[in-house]
Design a protein around this motif. Structure first.
Motif, PDB file in Angstrom:
ATOM      1  N   THR A 622      24.662  20.611  29.355  1.00 19.30           N
ATOM      2  CA  THR A 622      24.777  19.821  28.131  1.00 19.30           C
ATOM      3  C   THR A 622      24.106  20.544  26.969  1.00 19.30           C
ATOM      4  N   PHE A 623      22.919  21.063  27.212  1.00 22.03           N
ATOM      5  CA  PHE A 623      22.212  21.768  26.141  1.00 22.03           C
ATOM      6  C   PHE A 623      22.935  23.059  25.755  1.00 22.03           C
ATOM      7  N   ALA A 624      23.536  23.719  26.749  1.00 24.35           N
ATOM      8  CA  ALA A 624      24.307  24.930  26.442  1.00 24.35           C
ATOM      9  C   ALA A 624      25.486  24.592  25.536  1.00 24.35           C
ATOM     10  N   LEU A 625      26.101  23.436  25.770  1.00 27.93           N
ATOM     11  CA  LEU A 625      27.223  23.009  24.921  1.00 27.93           C
ATOM     12  C   LEU A 625      26.754  22.689  23.507  1.00 27.93           C
ATOM     13  N   PHE A 626      25.619  22.016  23.388  1.00 23.75           N
ATOM     14  CA  PHE A 626      25.075  21.743  22.056  1.00 23.75           C
ATOM     15  C   PHE A 626      24.788  23.059  21.328  1.00 23.75           C
ATOM     16  N   ASP A 627      24.205  24.009  22.062  1.00 25.08           N
ATOM     17  CA  ASP A 627      23.908  25.312  21.455  1.00 25.08           C
ATOM     18  C   ASP A 627      25.188  25.987  20.966  1.00 25.08           C
ATOM     19  N   HIS A 644      22.791  18.384  15.675  1.00 28.00           N
ATOM     20  CA  HIS A 644      21.327  18.395  15.709  1.00 28.00           C
ATOM     21  C   HIS A 644      20.782  17.041  16.149  1.00 28.00           C
ATOM     22  N   THR A 645      21.416  15.980  15.673  1.00 31.77           N
ATOM     23  CA  THR A 645      20.989  14.636  16.071  1.00 31.77           C
ATOM     24  C   THR A 645      21.125  14.448  17.573  1.00 31.77           C
ATOM     25  N   GLU A 646      22.322  14.743  18.088  1.00 29.09           N
ATOM     26  CA  GLU A 646      22.590  14.505  19.501  1.00 29.09           C
ATOM     27  C   GLU A 646      21.730  15.406  20.390  1.00 29.09           C
ATOM     28  N   ARG A 647      21.563  16.667  19.980  1.00 31.91           N
ATOM     29  CA  ARG A 647      20.750  17.560  20.807  1.00 31.91           C
ATOM     30  C   ARG A 647      19.289  17.107  20.789  1.00 31.91           C
ATOM     31  N   GLY A 648      18.814  16.654  19.630  1.00 28.70           N
ATOM     32  CA  GLY A 648      17.439  16.170  19.548  1.00 28.70           C
ATOM     33  C   GLY A 648      17.207  14.955  20.426  1.00 28.70           C
ATOM     34  N   ILE A 649      18.140  14.008  20.404  1.00 29.90           N
ATOM     35  CA  ILE A 649      17.996  12.802  21.227  1.00 29.90           C
ATOM     36  C   ILE A 649      18.056  13.165  22.710  1.00 29.90           C
ATOM     37  N   ASP A 659      10.535  20.228  21.578  1.00 27.47           N
ATOM     38  CA  ASP A 659      11.817  20.840  21.225  1.00 27.47           C
ATOM     39  C   ASP A 659      12.679  19.862  20.428  1.00 27.47           C
ATOM     40  N   ALA A 660      12.619  18.593  20.805  1.00 29.95           N
ATOM     41  CA  ALA A 660      13.440  17.582  20.130  1.00 29.95           C
ATOM     42  C   ALA A 660      13.078  17.466  18.659  1.00 29.95           C
ATOM     43  N   VAL A 661      11.800  17.583  18.352  1.00 27.48           N
ATOM     44  CA  VAL A 661      11.340  17.413  16.964  1.00 27.48           C
ATOM     45  C   VAL A 661      12.038  18.394  16.033  1.00 27.48           C
ATOM     46  N   ALA A 662      12.188  19.637  16.455  1.00 26.74           N
ATOM     47  CA  ALA A 662      12.818  20.639  15.593  1.00 26.74           C
ATOM     48  C   ALA A 662      14.248  20.236  15.253  1.00 26.74           C
ATOM     49  N   ASP A 663      15.002  19.783  16.259  1.00 31.85           N
ATOM     50  CA  ASP A 663      16.388  19.375  16.014  1.00 31.85           C
ATOM     51  C   ASP A 663      16.462  18.124  15.159  1.00 31.85           C
TER      52      ASP A 663
END
Length: 895
Positions: A622-627, A644-649, A659-663
């Motif tokens: 999932t994170f690879a897809l967001f990236d 950025h919203t979805e990856r952060g959540i 890590d979430a804070v940055a996104d």
């Protein structure tokens, strides 16, 4: 009147912050002491009342109480014996005298001379005296301020010197005014690195350092100092002058929105300003901020002016309010200058009113800055020099090709060149009709729906006249989509007609696929996934191989809407594969995002696709897809903000808060940049949660407070809970109030268990701050709520804690009664380890309370019961503590 009442009021007052509530209690204590005829007690209370007035924002009242206590001490020093306290208070009185233009300077100088005489007579250092002479000279703009600064800095400190935070704060302010910023930073460094317990620190020196940080190229340190210091200043009307410094900071750093928020919050304080100087500086700084707001084109913005002096509350345009505040500041400055015989105060006000953002924009937090720029796009293959092309058909072909590839700049360049060439080379009717079709596309891109529809209607008519049915139906498909988006159901029929035409007359350039995609999308927009899937089933893969990715993506959307997540994931994977293999990898963003959103809702697989830590959060895929989605987007856009919203959540759910804070910060910045403020507000709540989990309590509180005004009730409650925990993490008393308000909401909603929990949280904060009387009240309320929720163990615990707080707050008899109530509440617990544990705790605390109230014999039995209870549970540590208490009690009995 009972003397005990006086002491009780004074004890209660000490748990309150300086301000009206504390002052009222001390005034009541003074009235009772005077009625009791105890002159010495009244003297001591009056000394404390001077502090309450001085630090509670009413220094003018302190002049009278200080004058009387000083006179009483001079009349009978042996009886009224607080000379050091009076000499300490004299410093604040001297400083305050300069801040009222109606008080002659001669009076300030006379008090200063008297202060020096008393300090010399007592054998004290003149360091504090020199500082006050410096303050007066600096107020006047007198060059002697430098001389007094030198003497103050060189003199030896003693017990009457200002604290180790306040003394350097004054030095920093002087050096900053003189442009000696590096020297100011050197003085401040050790103070900022130490723990300060003074009620005016560290916010005082942090505020003084704002211009130093800015002038020495440390904007991030300035932003941090502003945020931390303002949080402390904003609670006290006595700090209105310091708040003016923070408004000036906002004006100088491009933080107009933040400044406007501060003006709105404190505007009502102007009518109860602690003194005229604070009123003048706040009015000038607020006017400067409002001037910046108006200059940015937001002159229609209004500020809510509170009701005052018979004038009703009103929403005032910033330009009008700025004029009012500027006049107010200017008039006060004139009064000061007339009194002082200098133009120094007027010059300060004029300089402040002209404040400009000389430091550019200084973001106050990560989500306040502009979104990070996207990677530079790879260069597109060229079409030669468009400006040299002389063929109208070639230009139209370039425009069509580039539009399909979403290359807007070259598309528009081709159309502009067509228009220029058409002025000398007459287009054919077909070329004119095609250009009109393109003009409709331009209108649609600009958001001009009506203009786009008008162009396409005329283009369709012209194509029909020319017998160009293929081109007519292409336009009809676009026209239908535009109508449908505007709520005109005729558009659906037009899209269907176009799709039917191309099904019956297939061509080689993908027009059929485009028409079907539009029609399927329309069905999805009306939540009709089955109809959308039926339309997609009509698509011929070979019709437009370059649009296969879009077809699979649309099918994935439709399957998701139909509830088939497995089928959707398969379709989206096909779409993503097509995008990766295409000449336009940017198209991978949409399927990668939607596939990631699909997977994030599903539990991780039991194979290697689960999270690396074996948890239940999103899988690494999932994170690879967001990236991949982020990497595929070259420009800021709502979709980029969404990723950025979805990856952060997702990172937050995976326990990766840092890590979430940055996104999430990037998402807030991106939504704000897009003008989509509702989305930005809601993501701020997740950002606040991320900051809280990462242990960054200040940032969590700031983000939560920014979000609160724009939230619905349900989301606001979650946000307030985040805020409460952040305030607790910072040791802010406001956290107790936030938890108490959450408890009130929970009680109103019929949730006594939640109310009890929140009340205990509030009590914990208060007892950590040594506000034990207030903590006892909250623990008592929590006990009642626990009982109402059917939680007898919670009721016992809360009553026991309340009893200890009552003991610490000087109410031993109430403590005895309350711990007895806790013991009685044990009866509601069933037999078993929980009851044994709570009974042992009650016995232990009851022994402590009875021992403190002079009843060691009774305390011995309870301490012994505590030892037995803890040992029966094999709780060695608590048992040893109880045994030590028992030994102390028996030792006291033997004496």
């Amino acid at each position: 009147m009972s003397i005990d009442d006086v002491y009780g009021l004074m004890t209660r007052s000490q748990e309150l912050p300086y301000g009206e509530a504390r002052t009222v209690l001390v005034e009541d204590a003074l009235r009772r002491a005077e009625e009791a005829g105890d002159e010495v007690l009244a003297f001591r209370v009056r000394v404390r009342l001077t502090d309450a007035y001085q630090f509670g924002g009413e220094p003018a009242k302190a002049f009278a109480t200080f004058g009387r206590t000083l006179a009483e001490h001079d009349r009978d020093p042996g009886r009224f014996d607080e000379p050091l306290v009076l000499l300490w208070q004299m410093k604040a009185v001297v400083s305050s005298l300069t801040k009222f233009p109606e008080i002659p300077l001669d009076r300030a100088r006379a008090v200063l001379d008297d202060m020096e005489r008393r300090y010399r007579a007592g054998g004290h250092s003149l360091q504090a005296v020199y500082r006050r002479r410096h303050i007066v000279a600096r107020h006047l703009g007198d060059p002697s301020a430098d001389e007094w600064f030198g003497r103050w800095r060189a003199a030896q400190r003693d017990q009457l010197s200002d604290c180790e935070g306040c003394d350097p704060t004054g030095m920093v302010a002087h050096l900053a005014d003189a442009g000696r910023y590096e020297e100011a930073a050197e003085i401040a460094a050790p103070v900022l690195a130490s723990e300060l317990s003074c009620k005016e620190q560290p916010q005082g020196i942090q505020t003084a350092m704002l211009p130093v940080y800015l002038r020495t190229g440390r904007p991030e340190a300035a932003a941090d100092a502003h945020r931390r210091a303002y949080r402390a200043h904003r609670r006290q009307v006595a700090d209105l002058g310091d708040i003016a410094d923070h408004l000036e900071f906002c004006a100088l750093t491009g933080n107009d929105a933040r400044g406007l928020e501060i003006v709105q919050r404190h505007l009502g304080w102007l009518d109860r300003a602690p003194h005229a100087h604070a009123e003048m500086m706040f009015a000038a700084a607020a006017a400067a901020v409002l001037g910046r707001v108006a200059a940015s084109g937001r002159d229609a913005v209004t500020v809510r002016r509170p009701a005052s002096g018979g004038r009703p509350a009103a929403d005032v345009p910033v330009a009008e309010l700025r004029a009012e505040l500027e006049a107010r500041a200017t008039e006060l400055a004139a009064r000061f200058d007339a009194r002082n015989g200098t133009s120094h105060q007027g010059g300060k006000v004029r300089e402040l009113l002209a404040a400009e953002p000389v430091f550019g924009f200084v973001p106050l937090a990560a989500h306040h800055r502009r979104p990070a720029p996207a990677p530079a796009p790879a260069p597109e293959p060229g079409d030669g020099d468009i400006e040299s092309i002389e063929d109208l058909d070639e230009l139209l072909a370039i425009g069509d090709a580039r539009r399909t590839r979403r290359d807007v700049p070259r598309t528009l360049a081709a159309w502009r060149r067509f228009d220029a060439l058409a002025e000398t080379v007459a287009p054919t009717p077909l070329q004119s009709a095609r250009r009109l079709d393109c003009r409709g596309v331009e209108r649609a891109m600009d958001g001009d729906r009506e203009g786009a529809v008008a162009c396409w209607e005329e283009a369709a008519r012209l194509f029909a006249e020319l017998g160009e049915e293929g081109l007519r139906h292409r336009v009809l498909s676009r026209l239908g989509a535009q109508r449908f988006d505007s709520g005109d159901e005729r558009g659906l029929a037009e899209m269907a007609e176009a799709a039917d035409h191309f099904a019956a007359h297939p061509d080689e350039d993908g027009a059929a696929t485009a028409a079907l995609l539009r029609l399927a999308g329309a069905h999805l927009d009306r939540d009709r996934p089955d109809e959308a899937l039926a339309v997609l089933d009509r698509a011929v893969p070979d019709d437009a191989p370059d649009r296969a990715g879009e077809l699979w993506f649309m099918r994935g959307r439709a399957l998701l809407a139909a509830g088939d997540e497995d089928g959707a994931a398969t379709a989206l994977r096909r779409s993503l594969a097509e995008a990766r293999a295409s000449d336009d990898p940017d198209t991978a963003a949409a399927p990668a995002l939607l596939l990631a959103q699909t997977l994030v809702r599903r539990p991780p697989a039991e194979d290697g696709t689960g999270p690396a830590d074996g948890g239940t959060g999103p899988a690494e895929e999932t994170f690879a897809l967001f990236d991949e989605a982020i990497g595929a987007m070259r420009e800021p856009s709502p979709m980029r903000a969404m990723v950025h919203t979805e990856r952060g959540i997702a990172l937050l759910a995976a326990g990766r808060a840092a890590d979430a804070v940055a996104d999430l910060a990037e998402a807030v910045a991106a939504w704000t940049a897009e003008g989509m403020h509702e989305q930005a507000v809601h993501v701020r709540v997740d950002l606040a949660a991320g900051y809280l989990e990462a242990g960054r309590h200040l940032e969590a509180a700031e983000a939560a407070e920014e979000a609160l005004p724009g939230l619905d009730e349900g989301t606001a409650r979650r946000c307030r809970l985040i805020l409460a925990h952040a305030q607790k993490g910072m040791g802010e008393e406001d956290g107790a109030e936030t938890f108490a308000s959450l408890a009130a909401d929970a009680a109103k909603d019929g949730e006594p268990g939640a109310a009890a929990h929140f009340l205990e949280e509030a009590a914990e904060i208060l007892t950590d701050l040594d506000k034990d009387a207030l903590a006892a009240e909250r623990f008592g309320e929590a006990a009642d709520a626990h009982a109402g929720a059917g939680d007898p163990q919670g009721a016992v615990r809360a009553r026991r804690r309340a009893a200890m707080c009552l003991l610490w707050s000087g109410e031993p008899e109430r403590a005895v009664a309350t711990v007895e109530a806790a013991r009685a509440a044990l009866e509601a617990l069933p037999d078993g380890p929980p009851r044994t544990w709570e009974a042992a705790l009650v016995s232990y605390d009851q022994a402590r309370i009875l021992a403190q109230t002079g009843r060691p014999a009774d305390a011995e039995a309870h301490a012994s019961a505590a030892v037995d209870g803890f040992r029966s549970l094999d709780e060695t540590g608590p048992a040893d503590q109880a045994a030590a208490l028992l030994a102390d009690i028996r030792s006291a009995l033997r004496e």
